[in-house]
Design a protein around this motif. Structure first.
Motif, PDB file in Angstrom:
ATOM      1  N   THR A 197      35.339  11.737  64.350  1.00 24.52           N
ATOM      2  CA  THR A 197      34.874  11.439  65.743  1.00 24.52           C
ATOM      3  C   THR A 197      34.018  12.758  66.273  1.00 24.52           C
ATOM      4  OG1 THR A 197      36.754  12.260  67.041  1.00 24.52           O
ATOM      5  CG2 THR A 197      36.694   9.885  66.201  1.00 24.52           C
ATOM      6  N   LEU A 198      33.394  12.975  67.373  1.00 19.32           N
ATOM      7  CA  LEU A 198      32.620  13.947  68.016  1.00 19.32           C
ATOM      8  C   LEU A 198      33.723  14.972  68.344  1.00 19.32           C
ATOM      9  CD1 LEU A 198      29.949  15.226  68.674  1.00 19.32           C
ATOM     10  CD2 LEU A 198      30.058  14.182  70.909  1.00 19.32           C
ATOM     11  N   GLU A 199      34.852  14.453  68.916  1.00 21.90           N
ATOM     12  CA  GLU A 199      35.663  15.312  69.474  1.00 21.90           C
ATOM     13  C   GLU A 199      36.472  16.242  68.254  1.00 21.90           C
ATOM     14  OE1 GLU A 199      34.768  12.504  72.219  1.00 21.90           O
ATOM     15  OE2 GLU A 199      35.642  12.250  70.115  1.00 21.90           O
ATOM     16  N   GLU A 254      34.060  18.855  67.054  1.00 20.00           N
ATOM     17  CA  GLU A 254      34.189  20.228  67.723  1.00 20.00           C
ATOM     18  C   GLU A 254      35.522  20.997  67.586  1.00 20.00           C
ATOM     19  OE1 GLU A 254      33.419  19.048  71.791  1.00 20.00           O
ATOM     20  OE2 GLU A 254      31.367  18.323  71.231  1.00 20.00           O
ATOM     21  N   LYS A 300      29.613  23.139  69.763  1.00 20.98           N
ATOM     22  CA  LYS A 300      29.382  21.920  70.240  1.00 20.98           C
ATOM     23  C   LYS A 300      28.038  21.502  69.755  1.00 20.98           C
ATOM     24  CE  LYS A 300      31.972  22.246  74.091  1.00 20.98           C
ATOM     25  NZ  LYS A 300      32.783  20.923  74.401  1.00 20.98           N
ATOM     26  N   VAL A 337      26.201  19.332  66.976  1.00 22.44           N
ATOM     27  CA  VAL A 337      26.827  18.541  65.871  1.00 22.44           C
ATOM     28  C   VAL A 337      26.368  19.155  64.395  1.00 22.44           C
ATOM     29  CG1 VAL A 337      26.754  16.312  64.820  1.00 22.44           C
ATOM     30  CG2 VAL A 337      27.051  16.661  67.242  1.00 22.44           C
ATOM     31  N   VAL A 348      29.659  10.570  61.619  1.00 22.76           N
ATOM     32  CA  VAL A 348      30.291  11.056  62.848  1.00 22.76           C
ATOM     33  C   VAL A 348      30.087   9.775  63.744  1.00 22.76           C
ATOM     34  CG1 VAL A 348      30.288  12.564  64.841  1.00 22.76           C
ATOM     35  CG2 VAL A 348      29.744  13.389  62.396  1.00 22.76           C
ATOM     36  N   LEU A 398      30.037   8.117  67.514  1.00 22.58           N
ATOM     37  CA  LEU A 398      29.766   8.781  68.897  1.00 22.58           C
ATOM     38  C   LEU A 398      30.245   7.955  70.158  1.00 22.58           C
ATOM     39  CD1 LEU A 398      26.120  10.113  68.182  1.00 22.58           C
ATOM     40  CD2 LEU A 398      28.397  11.558  67.866  1.00 22.58           C
ATOM     41  N   SER A 440      26.002   6.625  66.071  1.00 24.69           N
ATOM     42  CA  SER A 440      26.802   7.258  65.053  1.00 24.69           C
ATOM     43  C   SER A 440      25.707   8.221  64.174  1.00 24.69           C
ATOM     44  CB  SER A 440      27.516   6.451  63.599  1.00 24.69           C
ATOM     45  OG  SER A 440      26.630   5.542  63.388  1.00 24.69           O
ATOM     46  N   LYS A 476      20.610   9.752  63.160  1.00 18.47           N
ATOM     47  CA  LYS A 476      21.302   9.347  64.408  1.00 18.47           C
ATOM     48  C   LYS A 476      21.011   7.919  64.486  1.00 18.47           C
ATOM     49  CE  LYS A 476      22.710   9.856  68.970  1.00 18.47           C
ATOM     50  NZ  LYS A 476      22.678  10.533  70.205  1.00 18.47           N
TER      51      LYS A 476
END
Length: 307
Positions: A184-186, A189, A195, A197, A213, A215, A220, A230
């Motif tokens: 996941t994005l979190e 990170e 920050k 990607v 990933v 989003l 994604s 993306k």
């Protein structure tokens, strides 16, 4: 063909005095979804010798006949207590004397590993030493004895690790074993401390690894070597987000198993687009099993949205 290995458990939804129980566990969700999409899949996991364990064992073997579910007499079946807030879910695991991480390298003799293009490993096992030992023994076995690609979903859950630092150390080591990784994005990170990607992915992965990933409502990302793609999603008001990430990732693995060309940008965009739709439509039902759309339903959604 795909083999998924890891936790199978019960998702317990508690709403007032009402308790609803569903089969769950991310690797089992992934296997069930791939079967639903029409892919060839097997599953290996462990449960306790109790009511929930026998329920899960029976369900898994009907759903995926090539499943192998180990039943531990002196252990309990792992439970995930799920709470919903405007469709967004949170988990609290009950793993006291649990069984989900008690996987045995000797049980893999049940399967012919050379039959599988992809072997997907769950992450919940990594919070116990027994599970870590199995994870690395299995990774070594796959690398040495089969041609299979190793898939790994970070699937970070705060309450199964002592602290964030322990989780970070665990995942940074584990993802080195994988050929295909989902973040996941979190999570990206957290592990990369970036920050941005693209910078985060470059800092964590080598040139051979493939990553996706998620989003959320924003879609994604696909990353491999220097290819960064993306694709937007189609946000729907969620009823329950439990299993949405599994719906997305299982579709991507299903597409990859079918022969996705990693050098073809249009094929990658199609795979992400359809996986995004699978994840979005999965949020319209409760639970994580039997909630994903069929390929026909994805086609109909594309037509409805004039895509």
């Amino acid at each position: 063909m795909i083999l998924s290995i890891g936790e199978i458990l019960v998702d317990i939804f508690q709403e007032g005095d009402k308790k609803t129980v569903f089969p769950g566990g991310a690797p089992f969700n992934v296997a069930s979804n791939i079967e639903h999409y029409g892919g060839k899949v097997s599953f290996y996991g462990a449960v306790g010798d109790d009511e929930y364990g026998h329920f899960l064992s029976d369900f898994a073997q009907k759903k995926i006949p090539s499943s192998f579910i180990k039943i531990y007499k002196d252990h309990h079946t792992t439970e995930a207590i799920v709470t919903l807030d405007n469709g967004e879910r949170s988990f609290k695991f009950n793993r006291d004397n649990g069984s989900d991480y008690l996987l045995d390298i000797n049980d893999l003799s049940t399967f012919n590993l050379n039959e599988f293009n992809i072997i997907h490993l769950g992450s919940l096992m990594l919070s116990y030493q027994e599970g870590k030992d199995f994870f690395y023994q299995t990774s070594k076995l796959i690398h040495e004895k089969s041609h299979s690609l190793i898939s790994f979903d970070i699937n970070y859950r705060e309450d199964i690790f002592k602290d964030e630092a322990e989780a970070q150390d665990t995942f940074l080591k584990a993802l080195k074993e994988a050929d295909i990784v989902k973040f996941t994005l979190e999570e990206l990170e957290l592990l990369s401390k970036q920050k941005d990607v693209l910078k985060g992915l470059k800092s964590l992965l080598n040139d051979k690894q493939v990553a996706v990933v998620t989003l959320g409502k924003d879609g994604s990302i696909f990353y491999h070597k220097d290819k960064f793609i993306k694709v937007s999603s189609y946000p729907l008001k969620p009823f329950d987000t439990t299993g949405a990430g599994d719906a997305f990732y299982s579709y991507f693995l299903y597409y990859l198993d079918k022969g996705l060309d990693l050098n073809n940008d249009e094929e990658i965009k199609t795979a992400l687009r359809r996986a995004n739709i699978a994840g979005a439509l999965a949020t319209q039902k409760k639970g994580a099993i039997d909630i994903v759309p069929s390929n026909d339903e994805i086609d109909n959604f594309l037509k409805k949205m004039n895509i």
